[in-house]
Design a protein around this motif. Sequence first.
Motif, PDB file in Angstrom:
ATOM      1  N   PRO A 270       0.822  -1.242  -0.107  1.00 50.45           N
ATOM      2  CA  PRO A 270      -0.108   0.029   0.089  1.00 50.45           C
ATOM      3  C   PRO A 270       1.084   1.249   0.015  1.00 50.45           C
ATOM      4  CG  PRO A 270      -1.054  -1.682   1.520  1.00 50.45           C
ATOM      5  CD  PRO A 270       0.327  -2.272   0.998  1.00 50.45           C
ATOM      6  N   GLU A 271       1.762   1.236   0.869  1.00 49.14           N
ATOM      7  CA  GLU A 271       2.817   2.541   0.959  1.00 49.14           C
ATOM      8  C   GLU A 271       3.641   2.760  -0.297  1.00 49.14           C
ATOM      9  OE1 GLU A 271       2.960  -0.254   2.850  1.00 49.14           O
ATOM     10  OE2 GLU A 271       4.789  -0.959   2.860  1.00 49.14           O
ATOM     11  N   ALA A 272       3.820   1.741  -1.251  1.00 45.69           N
ATOM     12  CA  ALA A 272       4.570   1.663  -2.351  1.00 45.69           C
ATOM     13  C   ALA A 272       3.807   2.078  -3.622  1.00 45.69           C
ATOM     14  CB  ALA A 272       5.643   0.745  -2.335  1.00 45.69           C
ATOM     15  N   ARG A 273       2.452   2.384  -3.559  1.00 44.85           N
ATOM     16  CA  ARG A 273       1.576   2.608  -4.835  1.00 44.85           C
ATOM     17  C   ARG A 273       1.763   3.940  -5.127  1.00 44.85           C
ATOM     18  NH1 ARG A 273      -3.243  -1.023  -2.214  1.00 44.85           N
ATOM     19  NH2 ARG A 273      -2.210  -3.111  -1.890  1.00 44.85           N
ATOM     20  N   ASP A 274       1.668   4.023  -6.486  1.00 48.90           N
ATOM     21  CA  ASP A 274       1.463   5.355  -7.197  1.00 48.90           C
ATOM     22  C   ASP A 274       0.019   5.926  -7.046  1.00 48.90           C
ATOM     23  OD1 ASP A 274       1.547   7.447  -9.133  1.00 48.90           O
ATOM     24  OD2 ASP A 274       1.980   6.285 -10.972  1.00 48.90           O
ATOM     25  N   PRO A 275      -0.102   6.918  -6.401  1.00 47.35           N
ATOM     26  CA  PRO A 275      -1.455   7.531  -6.223  1.00 47.35           C
ATOM     27  C   PRO A 275      -2.131   7.955  -7.468  1.00 47.35           C
ATOM     28  CG  PRO A 275       0.150   8.831  -5.079  1.00 47.35           C
ATOM     29  CD  PRO A 275       0.961   7.804  -5.628  1.00 47.35           C
ATOM     30  N   GLU A 276      -1.327   8.281  -8.641  1.00 48.49           N
ATOM     31  CA  GLU A 276      -1.877   8.599  -9.903  1.00 48.49           C
ATOM     32  C   GLU A 276      -2.431   7.271 -10.414  1.00 48.49           C
ATOM     33  OE1 GLU A 276      -0.320  10.600 -13.667  1.00 48.49           O
ATOM     34  OE2 GLU A 276       0.595  11.550 -11.887  1.00 48.49           O
ATOM     35  N   LEU A 277      -1.941   6.107 -10.556  1.00 45.46           N
ATOM     36  CA  LEU A 277      -2.344   4.950 -11.142  1.00 45.46           C
ATOM     37  C   LEU A 277      -3.427   4.396  -9.998  1.00 45.46           C
ATOM     38  CD1 LEU A 277      -2.526   2.586 -12.832  1.00 45.46           C
ATOM     39  CD2 LEU A 277      -0.553   1.541 -11.815  1.00 45.46           C
ATOM     40  N   SER A 279      -5.491   6.133  -8.519  1.00 44.10           N
ATOM     41  CA  SER A 279      -6.951   6.970  -8.679  1.00 44.10           C
ATOM     42  C   SER A 279      -7.426   6.605 -10.164  1.00 44.10           C
ATOM     43  CB  SER A 279      -6.316   8.345  -8.620  1.00 44.10           C
ATOM     44  OG  SER A 279      -7.254   9.252  -9.745  1.00 44.10           O
ATOM     45  N   LYS A 280      -6.508   6.171 -11.111  1.00 46.79           N
ATOM     46  CA  LYS A 280      -7.312   5.706 -12.341  1.00 46.79           C
ATOM     47  C   LYS A 280      -8.092   4.464 -12.164  1.00 46.79           C
ATOM     48  CE  LYS A 280      -4.835   6.144 -16.330  1.00 46.79           C
ATOM     49  NZ  LYS A 280      -3.643   5.966 -17.257  1.00 46.79           N
TER      50      LYS A 280
END
Length: 291
Positions: A270-277, A279-280
Amino acid sequence: MAKSVLGLVGGSGIYDLPGLENAEWVGVDSPWGDPSDKVRIGYIDGLKVVFLPRHGRGHIYAPSDINYRANIDVLKRCGVTDLVSVSACGSLKEELAPGTFVLVDQFIDRTFARAKSFFGQGCVAHVSMAYPVSPKLVDCVEMAARAEDLSYRRGGTYLAMEGPQFSSLAESHLYRSWGCDVIGMTNMPEAKLAREAEICYTTVAMITDYDSWHPDHGEVDIQAILKVLHDNASNAQRLVARIARDLPREHEACPVGSDTALEFAIMTAPEARDPELVSKLDAIAGRVLKG
Ligand SMILES: CSC[C@H]1O[C@H](OP(=O)(O)O)[C@H](O)[C@@H]1O
Ligand SMILES: Nc1ncnc2[nH]cnc12
């Protein structure tokens, strides 16, 4: 259990779905880009039905140019739980004559120029494709095919090629030697993306030709394909209307886990996830990403 919503992706020759009540074309935005067209949303016997012409009205998009991710994303946004793909296909078997409907249950993906996953850097996921179609949905399609007295066969392997050119003779023989039954250009990555979106999926392959291998039928001829498509349009429409009438109104759990495919699929911490992706992925994976 969720209410069923039936999605239909219309292939070559199928650009609208007559018989829907209160139908309207609705534009749905997607963070994955432009889908092939607006969706036609309407009702059959109280069931919400969402139709999308895969190539767009007027047949705008070639198989490699279709934005499969946007298509599946908008269907998911419309609440689709069960998706039936209707596709024109070549036959790789003598006994599968033009006019036959094959209820495909396996795929071999030979496409190479398409985006095939919603996931990637910043949110990696691996879903199973061992059983790519949902047996309960196939049961419903089979009952409908029988009730409409269509010539059909349950089970078959679909070879997805890149196209847009048809196969060479050597390729056609190769795919036959692999035991494939039908050939088309569009069901991959559609089936993979439907699985990632946790949508139950199945394909109705409408045989339009014998590809190029058959000694008595010569090369693939687009005029002949269009004639078979035209002659079978009403069969396809009756089949789809019957599926819509008979689909259980409460979505039943898929025995091969299509509707829970993401449960343990996401690898990225969870902490390594790309927030932009992330969100998509709101529509596709919101169920598991929201935690
Ligand atoms: C009309 S011949 C080739 C064309 O038809 C199939 O499309 P669809 O699967 O959308 O019905 C085939 O895959 C090719 O795109
Ligand atoms: N022979 C064929 N090969 C690929 N796609 C097709 N769609 C219809 N017929 C086909």
